[in-house]
Motif scaffolding. Sequence first.
Motif, PDB file in Angstrom:
ATOM      1  N   MET A   5       0.964  -1.057  -0.687  1.00 44.61           N
ATOM      2  CA  MET A   5       0.118   0.048   0.206  1.00 44.61           C
ATOM      3  C   MET A   5       1.120   1.595  -0.065  1.00 44.61           C
ATOM      4  O   MET A   5       1.746   1.024   0.666  1.00 44.61           O
ATOM      5  CB  MET A   5      -0.330   0.346   1.249  1.00 44.61           C
ATOM      6  CG  MET A   5      -2.209  -1.424   1.353  1.00 44.61           C
ATOM      7  SD  MET A   5      -2.739  -1.266   0.514  1.00 44.61           S
ATOM      8  CE  MET A   5      -3.524   0.513  -0.123  1.00 44.61           C
ATOM      9  N   PRO A   6       0.740   2.275  -0.636  1.00 48.61           N
ATOM     10  CA  PRO A   6       1.367   3.418  -0.837  1.00 48.61           C
ATOM     11  C   PRO A   6       1.061   3.903   1.029  1.00 48.61           C
ATOM     12  O   PRO A   6       0.011   3.769   1.733  1.00 48.61           O
ATOM     13  CB  PRO A   6       0.595   4.472  -1.832  1.00 48.61           C
ATOM     14  CG  PRO A   6      -0.745   4.002  -1.674  1.00 48.61           C
ATOM     15  CD  PRO A   6      -0.942   2.527  -1.578  1.00 48.61           C
ATOM     16  N   ALA A   7       1.975   5.113   0.809  1.00 47.39           N
ATOM     17  CA  ALA A   7       1.916   6.152   1.716  1.00 47.39           C
ATOM     18  C   ALA A   7       0.714   6.869   2.600  1.00 47.39           C
ATOM     19  O   ALA A   7       0.484   7.176   1.296  1.00 47.39           O
ATOM     20  CB  ALA A   7       3.081   6.219   2.144  1.00 47.39           C
ATOM     21  N   PHE A   8      -0.231   6.886   3.247  1.00 46.07           N
ATOM     22  CA  PHE A   8      -1.068   8.158   3.451  1.00 46.07           C
ATOM     23  C   PHE A   8      -0.575   9.099   4.572  1.00 46.07           C
ATOM     24  O   PHE A   8       0.117   9.156   5.291  1.00 46.07           O
ATOM     25  CB  PHE A   8      -1.959   7.462   3.811  1.00 46.07           C
ATOM     26  CG  PHE A   8      -3.003   6.238   3.557  1.00 46.07           C
ATOM     27  CD1 PHE A   8      -4.114   6.388   2.216  1.00 46.07           C
ATOM     28  CD2 PHE A   8      -2.223   4.566   3.376  1.00 46.07           C
ATOM     29  CE1 PHE A   8      -4.522   5.359   1.674  1.00 46.07           C
ATOM     30  CE2 PHE A   8      -3.288   3.526   2.406  1.00 46.07           C
ATOM     31  CZ  PHE A   8      -4.520   3.913   2.121  1.00 46.07           C
ATOM     32  N   ALA A   9      -1.079   9.998   4.022  1.00 48.84           N
ATOM     33  CA  ALA A   9      -1.699  11.030   5.198  1.00 48.84           C
ATOM     34  C   ALA A   9      -2.000  10.135   6.644  1.00 48.84           C
ATOM     35  O   ALA A   9      -2.579   9.751   6.230  1.00 48.84           O
ATOM     36  CB  ALA A   9      -1.888  12.640   4.791  1.00 48.84           C
ATOM     37  N   GLN A  10      -1.494  11.719   7.663  1.00 47.89           N
ATOM     38  CA  GLN A  10      -2.360  10.909   8.947  1.00 47.89           C
ATOM     39  C   GLN A  10      -4.042  11.160   8.709  1.00 47.89           C
ATOM     40  O   GLN A  10      -4.594  11.715   7.978  1.00 47.89           O
ATOM     41  CB  GLN A  10      -1.407  11.773  10.004  1.00 47.89           C
ATOM     42  CG  GLN A  10      -0.662  11.377  10.568  1.00 47.89           C
ATOM     43  CD  GLN A  10      -0.164  12.761  11.623  1.00 47.89           C
ATOM     44  OE1 GLN A  10      -0.216  13.481  11.840  1.00 47.89           O
ATOM     45  NE2 GLN A  10       1.253  12.026  12.817  1.00 47.89           N
ATOM     46  N   SER A  11      -4.337   9.693   9.483  1.00 45.60           N
ATOM     47  CA  SER A  11      -6.396  10.149   9.148  1.00 45.60           C
ATOM     48  C   SER A  11      -6.887  10.682  10.637  1.00 45.60           C
ATOM     49  O   SER A  11      -5.747  10.826  12.062  1.00 45.60           O
ATOM     50  CB  SER A  11      -6.724   8.610   9.519  1.00 45.60           C
ATOM     51  OG  SER A  11      -6.356   7.732   9.508  1.00 45.60           O
ATOM     52  N   GLU A  12      -7.409  11.735  10.006  1.00 43.02           N
ATOM     53  CA  GLU A  12      -7.778  12.570  11.438  1.00 43.02           C
ATOM     54  C   GLU A  12      -9.483  12.460  11.547  1.00 43.02           C
ATOM     55  O   GLU A  12      -9.895  11.538  11.691  1.00 43.02           O
ATOM     56  CB  GLU A  12      -8.437  14.042  10.696  1.00 43.02           C
ATOM     57  CG  GLU A  12      -7.900  14.584  10.096  1.00 43.02           C
ATOM     58  CD  GLU A  12      -7.153  15.782  10.361  1.00 43.02           C
ATOM     59  OE1 GLU A  12      -7.516  16.165  11.796  1.00 43.02           O
ATOM     60  OE2 GLU A  12      -5.242  16.082  10.690  1.00 43.02           O
ATOM     61  N   ILE A  13      -8.612  11.538  13.610  1.00 39.65           N
ATOM     62  CA  ILE A  13      -9.973  10.797  14.495  1.00 39.65           C
ATOM     63  C   ILE A  13      -9.962  11.813  15.775  1.00 39.65           C
ATOM     64  O   ILE A  13      -8.360  11.687  16.132  1.00 39.65           O
ATOM     65  CB  ILE A  13      -8.706   9.484  14.502  1.00 39.65           C
ATOM     66  CG1 ILE A  13      -8.761   8.825  12.941  1.00 39.65           C
ATOM     67  CG2 ILE A  13     -10.256   8.629  15.261  1.00 39.65           C
ATOM     68  CD1 ILE A  13      -8.733   7.217  13.189  1.00 39.65           C
ATOM     69  N   ASP A  14     -10.893  12.116  16.010  1.00 41.59           N
ATOM     70  CA  ASP A  14     -10.732  13.049  17.061  1.00 41.59           C
ATOM     71  C   ASP A  14     -10.933  12.031  18.043  1.00 41.59           C
ATOM     72  O   ASP A  14     -11.251  10.603  18.329  1.00 41.59           O
ATOM     73  CB  ASP A  14     -12.026  13.890  17.747  1.00 41.59           C
ATOM     74  CG  ASP A  14     -12.311  14.151  16.095  1.00 41.59           C
ATOM     75  OD1 ASP A  14     -11.837  15.095  15.804  1.00 41.59           O
ATOM     76  OD2 ASP A  14     -13.380  15.109  15.575  1.00 41.59           O
ATOM     77  N   SER A  15      -9.688  12.240  19.096  1.00 40.41           N
ATOM     78  CA  SER A  15      -9.995  11.222  20.080  1.00 40.41           C
ATOM     79  C   SER A  15      -9.671   9.756  20.305  1.00 40.41           C
ATOM     80  O   SER A  15     -10.763   9.451  20.992  1.00 40.41           O
ATOM     81  CB  SER A  15     -11.198  11.868  21.226  1.00 40.41           C
ATOM     82  OG  SER A  15     -10.813  13.007  21.632  1.00 40.41           O
ATOM     83  N   PRO A  16      -8.914   9.207  19.650  1.00 36.64           N
ATOM     84  CA  PRO A  16      -8.622   7.833  19.059  1.00 36.64           C
ATOM     85  C   PRO A  16      -8.670   7.365  20.292  1.00 36.64           C
ATOM     86  O   PRO A  16      -8.162   7.326  21.453  1.00 36.64           O
ATOM     87  CB  PRO A  16      -7.808   7.569  18.300  1.00 36.64           C
ATOM     88  CG  PRO A  16      -6.320   8.763  18.262  1.00 36.64           C
ATOM     89  CD  PRO A  16      -7.822   9.961  18.800  1.00 36.64           C
ATOM     90  N   GLU A  17      -9.291   5.880  20.311  1.00 34.02           N
ATOM     91  CA  GLU A  17      -9.316   5.300  21.995  1.00 34.02           C
ATOM     92  C   GLU A  17      -9.413   3.953  20.885  1.00 34.02           C
ATOM     93  O   GLU A  17     -10.254   3.301  20.376  1.00 34.02           O
ATOM     94  CB  GLU A  17     -10.778   5.401  22.416  1.00 34.02           C
ATOM     95  CG  GLU A  17     -11.393   4.510  23.254  1.00 34.02           C
ATOM     96  CD  GLU A  17     -12.461   4.642  23.610  1.00 34.02           C
ATOM     97  OE1 GLU A  17     -13.260   4.004  25.349  1.00 34.02           O
ATOM     98  OE2 GLU A  17     -13.193   5.573  23.512  1.00 34.02           O
ATOM     99  N   CYS A  18      -8.853   2.542  21.855  1.00 33.61           N
ATOM    100  CA  CYS A  18      -8.943   1.909  21.834  1.00 33.61           C
ATOM    101  C   CYS A  18      -9.867   0.593  23.213  1.00 33.61           C
ATOM    102  O   CYS A  18      -8.984   1.066  24.304  1.00 33.61           O
ATOM    103  CB  CYS A  18      -6.934   0.960  21.723  1.00 33.61           C
ATOM    104  SG  CYS A  18      -8.112  -0.749  20.707  1.00 33.61           S
ATOM    105  N   VAL A  19     -10.339   0.287  22.463  1.00 28.55           N
ATOM    106  CA  VAL A  19     -11.040  -0.801  24.004  1.00 28.55           C
ATOM    107  C   VAL A  19     -10.987  -1.970  23.901  1.00 28.55           C
ATOM    108  O   VAL A  19     -10.691  -2.635  23.308  1.00 28.55           O
ATOM    109  CB  VAL A  19     -13.063  -0.521  23.805  1.00 28.55           C
ATOM    110  CG1 VAL A  19     -13.646  -1.262  24.599  1.00 28.55           C
ATOM    111  CG2 VAL A  19     -13.180   0.908  24.237  1.00 28.55           C
ATOM    112  N   ALA A  20     -10.167  -2.256  24.864  1.00 29.74           N
ATOM    113  CA  ALA A  20      -9.841  -3.357  25.508  1.00 29.74           C
ATOM    114  C   ALA A  20     -10.643  -3.753  26.375  1.00 29.74           C
ATOM    115  O   ALA A  20     -11.005  -3.784  27.315  1.00 29.74           O
ATOM    116  CB  ALA A  20      -8.456  -3.818  26.526  1.00 29.74           C
ATOM    117  N   PRO A  21     -11.753  -5.032  25.595  1.00 30.00           N
ATOM    118  CA  PRO A  21     -12.916  -5.668  26.499  1.00 30.00           C
ATOM    119  C   PRO A  21     -12.804  -7.134  27.470  1.00 30.00           C
ATOM    120  O   PRO A  21     -12.961  -7.545  28.210  1.00 30.00           O
ATOM    121  CB  PRO A  21     -13.633  -6.233  25.601  1.00 30.00           C
ATOM    122  CG  PRO A  21     -12.716  -6.634  24.811  1.00 30.00           C
ATOM    123  CD  PRO A  21     -11.446  -5.540  23.993  1.00 30.00           C
TER     124      PRO A  21
END
Length: 325
Positions: free
Chosen positions: A19-35
Amino acid sequence: MSFARLGATTLVAATAFAMPAFAQSEIDSPECVAPANPGGGFDLTCRVVQTGLEPHVSEPIQVTFMPGGIGAVAYNLFNTTRTDDGSAIVAFSTGSLLNIVTGKYGAFDETDVRWVGTAGADFGAIVVRADSEYEDLSQLMDDFSSDPSSVVVGAGGSVGSQDWMKGALLLREADASPMDMRYVAFDGGGDAIAALLGGSIEVYMGDVGEMVPHLESGQMRILGVMSPERLEAPFAEIPTAMEQGYDVEWTILRGFYMGGEVSDADYQAWVDAFEAAYATEEFAAVQAERGLLPLNMAGDELQASIEERVQNLREIATEVGLLSN
């Protein structure tokens, strides 16, 4: 499909490094939930993206914990009140898919969420304390064969879960009934590891990736890895169950989902971030450090793979009596 060969079907996907390089993705307050509670496989899964996706998202990813029902609480929340939350991804594993298949997540199935990307593949591990009387897998298998109930086994899942099935595979290979296993269920791998170290259980049916910090501390030993071939460092010295003469294998896909009503734009922002990360050597290094194989899929490719995996799991669950025909 053979119960012991689920892992073989789990490795069919190719990695995506073109895959080609992408610009940074704009995601407000990114969160990863570990259940689950900290310290187990879901925690590991979130840590992979917290580090591996950092260059590809505009803000740091925060890890939060949502224990309950081995993922059921989180799955229900993201199917009810957080269905359109574009900032959060939730960790899942092959065990989560099995829980969906067997109805442990309630009325919601695999079609109710959006599958985003993967962290990689992990493998089952048969773990004991460093001072355990079991010095190799054959000694444990001898006890399973002669008196399965003499060994206290524990893991982060209930009877019929992925971790229970790892033990069930071993008992079947020892010509014993899986239903004779003396099994203690915990709400996540972190709790099960604490029980092993505290002496409440003798054997932990865990995953290789989550063992890295514990092996480095010298607190635990892995008697065997449930991978088709021996892994690379830091696990290169640990034999597989197969090479020790036991035909058992369990491969775990680790990845992330979002609520089913997340907008296409928010969903694509996460997909772009994953695909950008997959194209880098840095992400592969993070996977290796966490003991994961680079099984990289995002977006439509992952959606299709989940459908196939769930169908395979339904066949296996029926075969072992967890589902009726």
